[in-house]
Structure formats: C-alpha cells, structure tokens
Write a protein that holds these residues in place. Structure first.
Motif, PDB file in Angstrom:
ATOM      1  N   LEU A 232     -30.706 -11.218  64.688  1.00 20.36           N
ATOM      2  CA  LEU A 232     -31.468 -12.174  64.126  1.00 20.36           C
ATOM      3  C   LEU A 232     -32.034 -11.698  62.847  1.00 20.36           C
ATOM      4  CD1 LEU A 232     -34.111 -12.797  67.154  1.00 20.36           C
ATOM      5  CD2 LEU A 232     -32.319 -14.322  66.147  1.00 20.36           C
ATOM      6  N   PRO A 233     -31.346 -12.497  61.996  1.00 19.49           N
ATOM      7  CA  PRO A 233     -31.627 -12.239  60.325  1.00 19.49           C
ATOM      8  C   PRO A 233     -33.181 -12.706  59.856  1.00 19.49           C
ATOM      9  CG  PRO A 233     -29.936 -13.866  60.545  1.00 19.49           C
ATOM     10  CD  PRO A 233     -30.124 -13.471  62.117  1.00 19.49           C
ATOM     11  N   TYR A 234     -33.565 -12.001  59.012  1.00 21.21           N
ATOM     12  CA  TYR A 234     -35.035 -12.303  58.414  1.00 21.21           C
ATOM     13  C   TYR A 234     -35.082 -13.683  58.184  1.00 21.21           C
ATOM     14  CZ  TYR A 234     -36.466  -7.529  57.204  1.00 21.21           C
ATOM     15  OH  TYR A 234     -36.689  -6.112  57.219  1.00 21.21           O
ATOM     16  N   THR A 235     -34.118 -14.278  57.448  1.00 19.75           N
ATOM     17  CA  THR A 235     -34.486 -15.578  56.809  1.00 19.75           C
ATOM     18  C   THR A 235     -34.468 -16.728  57.763  1.00 19.75           C
ATOM     19  OG1 THR A 235     -31.882 -15.918  56.476  1.00 19.75           O
ATOM     20  CG2 THR A 235     -33.224 -15.103  54.650  1.00 19.75           C
ATOM     21  N   GLU A 236     -33.837 -16.589  58.890  1.00 21.99           N
ATOM     22  CA  GLU A 236     -34.035 -17.596  60.135  1.00 21.99           C
ATOM     23  C   GLU A 236     -35.254 -17.256  60.983  1.00 21.99           C
ATOM     24  OE1 GLU A 236     -30.599 -17.814  62.367  1.00 21.99           O
ATOM     25  OE2 GLU A 236     -29.318 -18.453  60.474  1.00 21.99           O
ATOM     26  N   ASN A 237     -35.961 -16.124  60.833  1.00 25.52           N
ATOM     27  CA  ASN A 237     -36.650 -15.765  61.851  1.00 25.52           C
ATOM     28  C   ASN A 237     -37.819 -15.076  61.280  1.00 25.52           C
ATOM     29  OD1 ASN A 237     -34.972 -16.124  64.517  1.00 25.52           O
ATOM     30  ND2 ASN A 237     -33.602 -15.165  62.963  1.00 25.52           N
TER      31      ASN A 237
ATOM     32  N   LYS B 180     -48.980  -9.643  63.668  1.00 23.68           N
ATOM     33  CA  LYS B 180     -49.385  -9.853  64.949  1.00 23.68           C
ATOM     34  C   LYS B 180     -48.474  -9.407  65.966  1.00 23.68           C
ATOM     35  CE  LYS B 180     -51.532 -14.451  63.681  1.00 23.68           C
ATOM     36  NZ  LYS B 180     -50.843 -14.578  62.322  1.00 23.68           N
ATOM     37  N   ALA B 181     -48.890  -9.306  67.365  1.00 24.67           N
ATOM     38  CA  ALA B 181     -48.149  -8.894  68.177  1.00 24.67           C
ATOM     39  C   ALA B 181     -47.365 -10.069  68.962  1.00 24.67           C
ATOM     40  CB  ALA B 181     -48.869  -8.484  69.504  1.00 24.67           C
ATOM     41  N   VAL B 182     -46.012 -10.014  68.501  1.00 26.95           N
ATOM     42  CA  VAL B 182     -45.008 -10.942  68.799  1.00 26.95           C
ATOM     43  C   VAL B 182     -43.656 -10.422  68.833  1.00 26.95           C
ATOM     44  CG1 VAL B 182     -44.698 -11.874  66.338  1.00 26.95           C
ATOM     45  CG2 VAL B 182     -44.183 -13.493  68.471  1.00 26.95           C
ATOM     46  N   GLY B 183     -42.967 -10.770  69.794  1.00 25.40           N
ATOM     47  CA  GLY B 183     -41.425 -10.134  69.945  1.00 25.40           C
ATOM     48  C   GLY B 183     -40.414 -10.536  68.901  1.00 25.40           C
ATOM     49  N   GLY B 184     -39.509 -10.064  68.928  1.00 22.55           N
ATOM     50  CA  GLY B 184     -38.351 -10.577  67.855  1.00 22.55           C
ATOM     51  C   GLY B 184     -38.330  -9.193  67.068  1.00 22.55           C
ATOM     52  N   SER B 185     -36.940  -9.291  66.721  1.00 25.08           N
ATOM     53  CA  SER B 185     -36.814  -8.219  65.419  1.00 25.08           C
ATOM     54  C   SER B 185     -35.434  -8.410  64.887  1.00 25.08           C
ATOM     55  CB  SER B 185     -36.796  -6.750  65.915  1.00 25.08           C
ATOM     56  OG  SER B 185     -35.578  -6.518  66.790  1.00 25.08           O
ATOM     57  N   PRO B 186     -34.878  -7.778  63.710  1.00 25.44           N
ATOM     58  CA  PRO B 186     -33.233  -7.870  63.508  1.00 25.44           C
ATOM     59  C   PRO B 186     -32.424  -7.628  64.356  1.00 25.44           C
ATOM     60  CG  PRO B 186     -34.831  -6.796  61.774  1.00 25.44           C
ATOM     61  CD  PRO B 186     -35.783  -6.604  63.162  1.00 25.44           C
ATOM     62  N   TYR B 187     -32.907  -6.933  65.592  1.00 28.84           N
ATOM     63  CA  TYR B 187     -31.948  -6.358  66.429  1.00 28.84           C
ATOM     64  C   TYR B 187     -31.580  -7.199  67.530  1.00 28.84           C
ATOM     65  CZ  TYR B 187     -33.963  -2.724  63.763  1.00 28.84           C
ATOM     66  OH  TYR B 187     -34.433  -2.046  62.783  1.00 28.84           O
ATOM     67  N   GLY B 188     -32.456  -8.375  67.698  1.00 32.80           N
ATOM     68  CA  GLY B 188     -32.397  -9.109  69.028  1.00 32.80           C
ATOM     69  C   GLY B 188     -33.644  -9.797  69.033  1.00 32.80           C
ATOM     70  N   ALA B 189     -33.594 -10.534  70.095  1.00 33.93           N
ATOM     71  CA  ALA B 189     -34.964 -11.335  70.530  1.00 33.93           C
ATOM     72  C   ALA B 189     -35.525 -10.579  71.560  1.00 33.93           C
ATOM     73  CB  ALA B 189     -34.562 -12.687  71.178  1.00 33.93           C
ATOM     74  N   SER B 190     -36.974 -10.867  71.593  1.00 33.31           N
ATOM     75  CA  SER B 190     -37.651 -10.220  72.835  1.00 33.31           C
ATOM     76  C   SER B 190     -39.154 -10.841  73.001  1.00 33.31           C
ATOM     77  CB  SER B 190     -37.886  -8.603  72.384  1.00 33.31           C
ATOM     78  OG  SER B 190     -38.443  -8.497  70.869  1.00 33.31           O
ATOM     79  N   THR B 191     -39.742 -10.482  73.907  1.00 35.42           N
ATOM     80  CA  THR B 191     -41.151 -10.934  74.496  1.00 35.42           C
ATOM     81  C   THR B 191     -41.852  -9.807  74.842  1.00 35.42           C
ATOM     82  OG1 THR B 191     -42.307 -12.733  75.801  1.00 35.42           O
ATOM     83  CG2 THR B 191     -40.179 -11.613  76.829  1.00 35.42           C
ATOM     84  N   LEU B 192     -43.208  -9.967  74.491  1.00 35.54           N
ATOM     85  CA  LEU B 192     -44.197  -8.921  74.990  1.00 35.54           C
ATOM     86  C   LEU B 192     -44.678  -9.592  76.160  1.00 35.54           C
ATOM     87  CD1 LEU B 192     -45.510  -8.108  71.228  1.00 35.54           C
ATOM     88  CD2 LEU B 192     -43.549  -7.099  72.775  1.00 35.54           C
ATOM     89  N   ALA B 193     -44.783  -8.530  77.279  1.00 31.22           N
ATOM     90  CA  ALA B 193     -45.195  -9.170  78.406  1.00 31.22           C
ATOM     91  C   ALA B 193     -46.458  -8.807  79.041  1.00 31.22           C
ATOM     92  CB  ALA B 193     -44.341  -8.568  79.667  1.00 31.22           C
TER      93      ALA B 193
END
Ligand SMILES: Cc1cc2nc3c(=O)[nH]c(=O)nc-3n(C[C@H](O)[C@H](O)[C@H](O)COP(=O)(O)O)c2cc1C
Length: 242
Positions: free
Chosen positions: A168-173, A180-193
């Motif tokens: 997941l590249p920076y420029t789109e994401n 802030k506590a939010v998921g997601g990183s260059p390595y893929g999508a994520s959610t914090l439960a």
C-alpha cells in the motif's frame, strides 16, 4: 474477466468485516470479480477449548482482554461464517490474484493459516501460483501488537510460491501517515481491534483495505493482458526451455 480470491481466517469477525472492504475495492475495477473464501478452524476439540481460553477468563489480563465476551463472540462469528465457502487448492489455482486476511497472533499469522499454506506447499514445485499478484490484510489488538510484523513475516511463504507481493504505497494511503491509532502500513491493510476486541474497522482502515483490493485487481488484470500469467514460465525460461 479477472478473478481475485480473498482467502481469510477470522475468529472474532474483524477480518471477516475487513474482507468486505477489500471485496468492494475489487468490485470497483471493471471486469474484476472476487470470491470470499475462508480458511477453516482447527477441528480438534482440544484445540477449540484452548482457543476459547475458558480457564483464563477470570485472570487480570483475562478481564483486560474481555475474554468472557470473546467466547460468545467467537461462537457467533463462526456460525455467521458457516455460509462462506472453505478455500480449496483449486480456488488458489484458478484465481488470477489472491489476497489473504488473518488476525495477528503473536506477531505473525495464526496456525490455522500456516497449516493451510503448508497444505499448499506443492505450489512451490508446480509453480502454479507463480506470477500471480498477492497481498495481505490483518487485524491486531494493539497498535504496538505487531500488525506490521505479521504482514512482513507472512509475505515470506508467498514469495516461496513465486507470487508478486503488492503493498500500500504512501501516496495513495495518506491515512496511515499519522500519529493516531489507525491500521494500515506500506506492507498491507490492517485494523486495530482494541485489547478487548471492541473496536470495529474504521472508515480510514476500510478505505485502505478497499484500495488494496483495487490495486491487486488492476495488477492482476494488467498481468493477464500482458500474458505474463499464462506465459511466465516460457518468458523466464523455467519450463520447456530444454
Ligand atoms: C492466540 C492469539 C494471539 C494474539 N496475538 C496478538 C498479538 O501478537 N498482537 C496483537 O496486537 N493482538 C494479538 N491478538 C489479538 C488479535 O489479533 C485480535 O483479537 C484479532 O485481531 C481479531 O481479529 P478477528 O476478529 O478477525 O479474529 C491475539 C489473539 C489471539 C487469540
């Protein structure tokens, strides 16, 4: 038509929910279709009991992690998912791209997912997944609990299959470029439960998961049109080259 398989395992429903956002992203690409498939729970009753961790619910950390409610959540989520087909080896063969989803367990993938990937180990030698785009999404209790580590460690077997890893590249994401506590990183999508699993995927996390689906679908479509998927072995000279 480009077919993307979303293959996931979810105990408490966060990954099942995020898989819907991934599916929406795939569905937004013209000519792309998706199938949502699940990796089954271990069937050994002894493991089931351990998973539900009944004996730990009254401990201090058991309360922090909301384990009493978790047992009920677990049972309901498993019932709700009963209609999702179980992923087979043929599903992997037939897909033009595969997106895998699972919760973070001890900073990596759950055993259920590793067991499934081990069963697919034949693809390392048959090369049937080679050249297909692949990506990961995960969920974790805490932002410090290893969601990025889970993605990084879990891409290793996918490279053994010869798949092309999509991040997941920076420029789109830009949503994950935050304190802030939010998921997601260059390595893929994520959610914090949340430690007790009470948080659901937020809008930003869903957006990034959707973009991951879109990205894999577009890449799979482009690779197919470029005949990479059907010809890769000849192009790379690994088959039929004498
Ligand atoms: C065995 C086990 C190990 C876990 N390990 C971690 C961990 O290392 N880091 C973390 O943040 N959360 C951890 N968790 C919490 C899960 O990641 C969280 O419950 C999960 O993201 C929920 O996804 P699901 O609802 O799709 O099952 C663990 C949970 C279990 C049951």
């Amino acid at each position: 038509m480009t077919t993307i398989a979303i293959v996931y395992y979810s105990a408490y429903g966060h990954i099942a929910e995020l898989s819907e956002a991934v599916a929406e992203g795939i569905g937004a690409v013209e000519g792309a279709v998706y199938s949502r498939l699940r990796i089954p729970e271990f069937s050994d009753p002894a493991i089931q009991v351990a998973l539900q961790r009944q004996d730990q619910v009254s401990s201090k950390l058991g309360k922090h992690f909301g384990l009493t409610k978790r047992v009920e959540d677990y049972k309901k989520v498993q019932q709700d998912q009963a209609m999702i087909p179980v992923a087979t080896m043929d599903d992997l063969r037939e897909a033009d791209g595969i997106i895998w989803g699972f919760p973070t367990y001890l900073g990596t993938m759950p055993g259920q997912v590793k067991s499934f990937l081990d069963q697919a180990g034949q693809f390392c030698t048959t090369g049937e997944l080679e050249g297909k785009p692949t990506a990961l999404f995960t969920s974790a209790g805490s932002i410090h609990g290893g969601h990025e580590a889970a993605l990084l460690t879990s891409l290793v077997p996918l490279l053994h299959f010869g798949m092309i890893y999509v991040g997941l590249p920076y420029t789109e994401n830009t949503e994950y470029l935050t304190d802030k506590a939010v998921g997601g990183s260059p390595y893929g999508a994520s959610t914090l439960a949340g430690p007790d699993g009470s948080k659901r995927p937020c809008d930003d996390e869903r957006k990034m998961a959707g973009r991951l689906g879109t990205r894999v679908a577009i890449i799979a479509d482009s690779l197919k049109k470029g005949r990479f998927l059907s010809c890769n072995k000849n192009v790379l000279g690994t088959k039929g080259s004498g």
